[in-house]
Design an enzyme around this catalytic site. Structure first.
Site, PDB file in Angstrom:
ATOM      1  N   SER A 164       0.848  -1.190   0.000  1.00 38.43           N
ATOM      2  CA  SER A 164       0.000   0.000   0.000  1.00 38.43           C
ATOM      3  C   SER A 164       0.887   1.245   0.000  1.00 38.43           C
ATOM      4  O   SER A 164       2.116   1.145   0.077  1.00 38.43           O
ATOM      5  CB  SER A 164      -0.912  -0.003   1.219  1.00 38.43           C
ATOM      6  OG  SER A 164      -0.133   0.217   2.365  1.00 38.43           O
ATOM      7  N   LYS A 165       0.207   2.385  -0.041  1.00 40.17           N
ATOM      8  CA  LYS A 165       0.925   3.664  -0.199  1.00 40.17           C
ATOM      9  C   LYS A 165       2.022   3.870   0.836  1.00 40.17           C
ATOM     10  O   LYS A 165       3.008   4.532   0.565  1.00 40.17           O
ATOM     11  CB  LYS A 165      -0.066   4.820  -0.131  1.00 40.17           C
ATOM     12  CG  LYS A 165      -0.818   4.996  -1.425  1.00 40.17           C
ATOM     13  CD  LYS A 165      -1.223   6.458  -1.636  1.00 40.17           C
ATOM     14  CE  LYS A 165      -1.886   6.625  -2.987  1.00 40.17           C
ATOM     15  NZ  LYS A 165      -3.318   6.808  -2.915  1.00 40.17           N
ATOM     16  N   ARG A 166       1.831   3.296   2.037  1.00 45.74           N
ATOM     17  CA  ARG A 166       2.862   3.572   3.046  1.00 45.74           C
ATOM     18  C   ARG A 166       4.186   2.882   2.716  1.00 45.74           C
ATOM     19  O   ARG A 166       5.213   3.185   3.300  1.00 45.74           O
ATOM     20  CB  ARG A 166       2.381   3.218   4.446  1.00 45.74           C
ATOM     21  CG  ARG A 166       2.138   1.785   4.677  1.00 45.74           C
ATOM     22  CD  ARG A 166       1.179   1.590   5.836  1.00 45.74           C
ATOM     23  NE  ARG A 166       0.762   0.232   5.898  1.00 45.74           N
ATOM     24  CZ  ARG A 166       1.357  -0.681   6.634  1.00 45.74           C
ATOM     25  NH1 ARG A 166       2.380  -0.341   7.394  1.00 45.74           N
ATOM     26  NH2 ARG A 166       0.933  -1.930   6.634  1.00 45.74           N
TER      27      ARG A 166
END
Ligand code: GLU
Length: 478
Positions: free
Chosen positions: A246-248
């Site tokens: 995911s984006k993190r």
């Protein structure tokens, strides 16, 4: 070879292409092409609350940029509503589906305190007269799939093996919503059948709901497709664990990776190997055409693949090195023009960067030593190999400054000749002279290119200015 193989990619138009989705598209495409089959693009846009403007273009552009060509489509589900309704009606007639008029209030009352609760099948037992009455009253309704009460539904997934579920655990899922739009659960089955899809390749989030889809195939009397559910893509967390990418973890959409300076070919090559490996070869670099020949389902791994940004950077740097100088310059020089003054030798700088950057987004950082006057530590002037100290560098620069100021020509070869001549006359070692000049001009020890190349890039004025500055700093501190 199974030549009638047909696969599809069926994204929902979310406005971006998650790298996991792109991998699904790629594997789906490659499976079809490896068998001489066809590949279909279908846009699944029946969830009207999640529509995003321009999202279809993103999908089409992404596939094009990635080199994934579809033979049919894009089919757009919102343009096929009559078809789904017709098939839902068929299921009602055959007793595999029914109209449900339950109000939201009633449905809410079936939920527990956590808001979880299935449907109790209340409308299954409405008589045809009651249904007619409700329809006459224009009561809103949904169409639900009538799940069998008993028995087990099984299928064999090509990656995960047998998946079985007790029918008693299956909810009477909605096929057509009150707004007339079908659910994904229904229309993708209808489309896969009508479009002749033989192999459904998708993320494993659908692994356990697939028995419900199998029941729809069975209800219509259709042959089920082959199911290939792909393991998740994971990202590395700071604590050493892995979790769903995911984006993190970093950029996760194809567009963002391209914006960060990755080449489409490198991304495609890297994700092809994220969860699949070719047989009988250690080769790591593949064009999409090569992959089309090599791909096979048995190379798909069952364990989740971990997206490694470092590895992608490495792939990318290799692809950058393989670019022609012209191609590289065409991409790099416009960026350099924005960052640096145009009287600098940007072509030479671009040439130096060609083998040194891993992504185009590295350019800005790699020219910071030119755009900014960075603080210089006197220890930079000490170099064991070349036997330099700040004092020696100060003396070298003091000698070289007037020579350089008088240099007739300001290009790499001429400057090199001038400094070589100084070495011959002064008895100084070239390594020491080049070290002193290079650190003075760049104000750092690791640089793309040597002293004279850097002076060529900086131009006369800026080079002299930096040497003067270095000289005064060295005179004060050395
Ligand atoms: N629209 C679904 C998604 O984007 C497609 C799943 C499938 O391939 O069946 O997740």
């Amino acid at each position: 070879m199974q030549t009638n193989i047909k696969t599809r990619f069926a994204p929902s138009p979310t406005g971006y292409m998650h790298i996991g989705n792109l991998r699904t598209a790629l594997y789906s495409y490659l499976l079809a092409k490896s068998q001489g089959g066809k590949f279909v693009l279908r846009i699944e846009d029946t969830d009207r609350s999640r529509l995003v403007e321009g999202a279809v273009e993103v999908i089409v552009d992404t596939l094009k940029t990635a080199g994934i060509e579809y033979d049919e489509g894009p089919y757009v589900q919102s343009e096929r509503l009559d078809i789904y309704r017709e098939y839902a009606e068929k299921l009602i007639e055959s007793g595999h589906a029914y109209r449900c008029f339950c109000t939201q209030e009633r449905l809410d009352s079936l939920k527990d305190e956590k808001g979880i609760g299935g449907y109790d099948g209340f409308c299954r037992s409405l008589t045809p007269e009651q249904v007619r009455e409700n329809l006459d009253k224009k009561l809103p309704y949904v169409i639900r799939q009538k799940m069998p009460d008993k028995g087990v539904t099984k299928y064999t997934d090509m990656i995960y093996g047998e998946v079985a579920i007790d029918n008693s655990e299956l909810n009477d899922q909605i096929l057509i919503k009150a707004d007339g739009y079908p659910t994904y659960n229904f229309c993708h089955v209808i489309d896969d059948y009508l479009m002749g899809i033989t192999h459904v390749i998708r993320g494993n989030e659908y692994l356990v709901s697939t028995p419900k889809y199998c029941l729809l195939y069975d209800a219509f009397g259709w042959d089920r497709p082959v199911y290939v559910h792909l393991p998740l893509l994971m990202g590395k967390d700071g604590d050493g664990n892995v979790s769903k990418l995911s984006k993190r973890h970093g950029a996760v959409s194809f567009q963002d990776l391209l914006a960060e300076g990755y080449l489409p070919e490198a991304v495609v090559n890297y994700i092809a190997l994220l969860g699949w490996c070719p047989k009988d070869t250690n080769q790591e670099f593949f064009t999409i055409k090569e992959l089309e020949k090599l791909f096979s389902m048995d190379g798909i791994s069952k364990s989740p693949a971990v997206f490694d940004y470092e590895k992608l950077r490495w792939f990318n740097s290799e692809y950058i090195k393989k670019m022609s100088d012209e191609e590289f310059d065409n991409r790099t020089i416009p960026v350099l023009e924005k960052l640096l003054s145009s009287d600098m030798n940007l072509k030479r700088l671009s040439g130096l960067l060609h083998t040194r950057i891993s992504a185009f987004s590295d350019i800005e950082d790699s020219v910071k030593f030119i755009t900014e006057l960075q603080p210089v530590d006197m220890s930079f002037y000490t170099n064991k190999k070349n036997k330099t100290t700040p004092e020696i560098c100060r003396d070298i620069l003091a000698d070289c400054l007037p020579i350089l100021e008088q240099a007739e020509k300001w290009d790499n070869d001429s400057l090199f000749a001038v400094l070589k001549e100084y070495c011959a006359n002064s008895g100084r070692k070239a390594g020491a002279v080049m070290w002193a000049v290079r650190v003075a001009v760049a104000r750092q020890t690791v640089t793309p290119g040597g002293a004279t190349e850097l002076m060529d890039i900086f131009g006369r004025e800026k080079s002299i200015e930096r040497i003067k500055l270095a000289l005064s700093e060295l005179s004060e501190n050395a």
